[in-house]
Design a protein around this motif. Structure first.
Motif, PDB file in Angstrom:
ATOM      1  N   PHE A  17      80.532  50.744  88.086  1.00 39.58           N
ATOM      2  CA  PHE A  17      81.590  49.860  87.457  1.00 39.58           C
ATOM      3  C   PHE A  17      82.454  50.655  86.738  1.00 39.58           C
ATOM      4  O   PHE A  17      83.598  50.682  86.816  1.00 39.58           O
ATOM      5  CB  PHE A  17      81.080  48.620  86.815  1.00 39.58           C
ATOM      6  CG  PHE A  17      82.208  48.035  86.604  1.00 39.58           C
ATOM      7  CD1 PHE A  17      82.407  47.103  87.637  1.00 39.58           C
ATOM      8  CD2 PHE A  17      82.641  47.596  85.519  1.00 39.58           C
ATOM      9  CE1 PHE A  17      83.567  46.227  87.626  1.00 39.58           C
ATOM     10  CE2 PHE A  17      83.626  46.632  85.167  1.00 39.58           C
ATOM     11  CZ  PHE A  17      84.166  45.753  86.196  1.00 39.58           C
ATOM     12  N   GLN A  18      81.854  51.768  85.823  1.00 41.90           N
ATOM     13  CA  GLN A  18      82.767  52.589  85.227  1.00 41.90           C
ATOM     14  C   GLN A  18      83.744  53.428  85.937  1.00 41.90           C
ATOM     15  O   GLN A  18      84.743  53.574  85.899  1.00 41.90           O
ATOM     16  CB  GLN A  18      81.847  53.471  84.294  1.00 41.90           C
ATOM     17  CG  GLN A  18      81.523  53.075  83.047  1.00 41.90           C
ATOM     18  CD  GLN A  18      80.643  53.865  82.219  1.00 41.90           C
ATOM     19  OE1 GLN A  18      79.918  54.729  82.701  1.00 41.90           O
ATOM     20  NE2 GLN A  18      80.973  53.860  80.870  1.00 41.90           N
ATOM     21  N   LYS A  19      83.095  54.158  87.422  1.00 38.39           N
ATOM     22  CA  LYS A  19      83.857  54.789  88.123  1.00 38.39           C
ATOM     23  C   LYS A  19      84.890  53.656  88.738  1.00 38.39           C
ATOM     24  O   LYS A  19      85.991  54.353  89.015  1.00 38.39           O
ATOM     25  CB  LYS A  19      82.769  55.459  89.204  1.00 38.39           C
ATOM     26  CG  LYS A  19      82.303  56.554  88.726  1.00 38.39           C
ATOM     27  CD  LYS A  19      81.344  57.011  89.959  1.00 38.39           C
ATOM     28  CE  LYS A  19      80.700  58.443  89.391  1.00 38.39           C
ATOM     29  NZ  LYS A  19      80.088  59.007  90.511  1.00 38.39           N
ATOM     30  N   TYR A  33      92.357  52.138  86.728  1.00 37.56           N
ATOM     31  CA  TYR A  33      93.585  52.777  85.945  1.00 37.56           C
ATOM     32  C   TYR A  33      93.969  54.036  85.903  1.00 37.56           C
ATOM     33  O   TYR A  33      95.033  54.475  85.721  1.00 37.56           O
ATOM     34  CB  TYR A  33      92.872  52.367  84.405  1.00 37.56           C
ATOM     35  CG  TYR A  33      92.554  51.025  83.855  1.00 37.56           C
ATOM     36  CD1 TYR A  33      93.638  50.300  83.972  1.00 37.56           C
ATOM     37  CD2 TYR A  33      91.252  50.466  83.889  1.00 37.56           C
ATOM     38  CE1 TYR A  33      93.574  49.078  83.174  1.00 37.56           C
ATOM     39  CE2 TYR A  33      91.201  49.182  83.568  1.00 37.56           C
ATOM     40  CZ  TYR A  33      92.090  48.309  83.365  1.00 37.56           C
ATOM     41  OH  TYR A  33      92.010  47.122  83.052  1.00 37.56           O
ATOM     42  N   THR A  34      93.208  55.053  86.545  1.00 36.65           N
ATOM     43  CA  THR A  34      93.712  56.448  86.650  1.00 36.65           C
ATOM     44  C   THR A  34      94.030  56.972  88.109  1.00 36.65           C
ATOM     45  O   THR A  34      94.598  58.067  88.194  1.00 36.65           O
ATOM     46  CB  THR A  34      92.684  57.271  86.047  1.00 36.65           C
ATOM     47  OG1 THR A  34      91.665  57.374  86.656  1.00 36.65           O
ATOM     48  CG2 THR A  34      92.516  57.019  84.514  1.00 36.65           C
ATOM     49  N   MET A  88      85.685  44.603  98.228  1.00 31.89           N
ATOM     50  CA  MET A  88      85.653  43.053  97.434  1.00 31.89           C
ATOM     51  C   MET A  88      86.892  43.043  96.617  1.00 31.89           C
ATOM     52  O   MET A  88      87.500  41.702  96.566  1.00 31.89           O
ATOM     53  CB  MET A  88      84.359  42.838  96.440  1.00 31.89           C
ATOM     54  CG  MET A  88      84.539  41.682  95.594  1.00 31.89           C
ATOM     55  SD  MET A  88      83.285  41.605  94.476  1.00 31.89           S
ATOM     56  CE  MET A  88      81.714  42.617  95.078  1.00 31.89           C
ATOM     57  N   HIS A  89      87.577  43.947  96.027  1.00 28.71           N
ATOM     58  CA  HIS A  89      88.961  43.914  95.240  1.00 28.71           C
ATOM     59  C   HIS A  89      90.114  44.369  96.097  1.00 28.71           C
ATOM     60  O   HIS A  89      90.905  44.487  95.591  1.00 28.71           O
ATOM     61  CB  HIS A  89      88.546  44.824  93.858  1.00 28.71           C
ATOM     62  CG  HIS A  89      87.499  44.111  93.152  1.00 28.71           C
ATOM     63  ND1 HIS A  89      87.674  42.899  92.428  1.00 28.71           N
ATOM     64  CD2 HIS A  89      86.321  44.499  92.765  1.00 28.71           C
ATOM     65  CE1 HIS A  89      86.627  42.501  91.701  1.00 28.71           C
ATOM     66  NE2 HIS A  89      85.776  43.474  92.083  1.00 28.71           N
ATOM     67  N   GLN A  90      89.756  44.470  97.404  1.00 30.56           N
ATOM     68  CA  GLN A  90      90.903  44.825  98.270  1.00 30.56           C
ATOM     69  C   GLN A  90      91.691  46.038  97.960  1.00 30.56           C
ATOM     70  O   GLN A  90      92.872  46.086  97.695  1.00 30.56           O
ATOM     71  CB  GLN A  90      92.100  43.658  98.509  1.00 30.56           C
ATOM     72  CG  GLN A  90      91.187  42.363  98.983  1.00 30.56           C
ATOM     73  CD  GLN A  90      91.984  41.114  99.213  1.00 30.56           C
ATOM     74  OE1 GLN A  90      93.341  41.270  99.063  1.00 30.56           O
ATOM     75  NE2 GLN A  90      91.055  40.145  99.414  1.00 30.56           N
ATOM     76  N   LEU A  91      91.211  47.080  97.534  1.00 28.86           N
ATOM     77  CA  LEU A  91      91.617  48.588  97.279  1.00 28.86           C
ATOM     78  C   LEU A  91      91.531  49.372  98.366  1.00 28.86           C
ATOM     79  O   LEU A  91      90.524  50.319  98.500  1.00 28.86           O
ATOM     80  CB  LEU A  91      90.819  49.016  95.922  1.00 28.86           C
ATOM     81  CG  LEU A  91      91.205  48.280  94.692  1.00 28.86           C
ATOM     82  CD1 LEU A  91      90.399  48.856  93.856  1.00 28.86           C
ATOM     83  CD2 LEU A  91      92.767  48.241  94.640  1.00 28.86           C
ATOM     84  N   PRO A  92      92.178  49.387  99.534  1.00 28.65           N
ATOM     85  CA  PRO A  92      92.131  50.060 100.655  1.00 28.65           C
ATOM     86  C   PRO A  92      92.248  51.671 100.427  1.00 28.65           C
ATOM     87  O   PRO A  92      91.574  52.548 101.287  1.00 28.65           O
ATOM     88  CB  PRO A  92      93.412  49.789 101.610  1.00 28.65           C
ATOM     89  CG  PRO A  92      94.533  49.134 100.581  1.00 28.65           C
ATOM     90  CD  PRO A  92      93.538  48.469  99.718  1.00 28.65           C
ATOM     91  N   VAL A  93      92.936  52.224  99.511  1.00 28.08           N
ATOM     92  CA  VAL A  93      93.047  53.573  99.129  1.00 28.08           C
ATOM     93  C   VAL A  93      91.426  53.924  98.604  1.00 28.08           C
ATOM     94  O   VAL A  93      91.241  55.244  99.210  1.00 28.08           O
ATOM     95  CB  VAL A  93      93.881  53.936  98.249  1.00 28.08           C
ATOM     96  CG1 VAL A  93      93.940  55.323  97.714  1.00 28.08           C
ATOM     97  CG2 VAL A  93      95.421  53.579  98.904  1.00 28.08           C
ATOM     98  N   LEU A  94      90.974  53.416  97.778  1.00 29.72           N
ATOM     99  CA  LEU A  94      89.754  53.619  97.319  1.00 29.72           C
ATOM    100  C   LEU A  94      88.616  53.403  98.530  1.00 29.72           C
ATOM    101  O   LEU A  94      87.669  54.580  98.620  1.00 29.72           O
ATOM    102  CB  LEU A  94      88.932  52.623  96.048  1.00 29.72           C
ATOM    103  CG  LEU A  94      87.819  52.888  95.673  1.00 29.72           C
ATOM    104  CD1 LEU A  94      87.733  54.501  95.237  1.00 29.72           C
ATOM    105  CD2 LEU A  94      87.545  52.099  94.458  1.00 29.72           C
TER     106      LEU A  94
END
Length: 130
Positions: free
Chosen positions: A16-18, A24-25, A44-50
């Motif tokens: 979760f820290q990662k 944020y970064t 789950m949080h819909q972050l396609p780049v991640l």
């Protein structure tokens, strides 16, 4: 009522820290132990780049020794699973001789996907070869 803590289930603190660091970064260091959890959070949080970074990291993290285990661990996530299947298919002779294959013996469904989607054929000696 106020609450002093927020409980986040099914995610280890370090992962979760990662995730927060990435949020944020835009920077993240994905390792084999965190790959699936981080991908799940990105999904789950819909972050396609991640998610894409996790897929690319999966390619980088795969080895003959860990491929069978990683295939089992990623089996709930199509993109990650496909990366692992392709790696195992391309390196089947080597992967099949590792202790990691024990993970796949309990997952006949995955082993079947690897074999069905590959160019593996039975040689005259009865060994699988590509």
């Amino acid at each position: 009522s106020t609450q002093d803590t927020i409980t986040i289930s099914n995610t280890r603190f370090g992962v979760f820290q990662k995730f927060l660091r990435y949020f944020y970064t835009d920077n993240v260091n994905v390792d084999a132990d965190d790959l699936v959890e981080l991908y799940r959070l990105a999904d789950m949080h819909q972050l396609p780049v991640l998610k894409e970074r996790c897929v690319l990291s999966c390619w980088e993290l795969l080895s003959v020794e860990n491929a069978a285990r990683m295939l089992c661990e990623t089996s709930d996530y199509t993109e990650l699973k496909q990366v692992c299947i392709q790696f195992v298919q391309s390196n089947f002779q080597k992967v099949s001789k590792t202790n990691g294959m024990e993970h796949l013996y309990g997952r006949i469904d995955l082993l079947k996907e690897v074999i069905e989607g590959s160019k593996l054929v039975r040689s005259s000696e009865g060994d699988l070869s590509d």
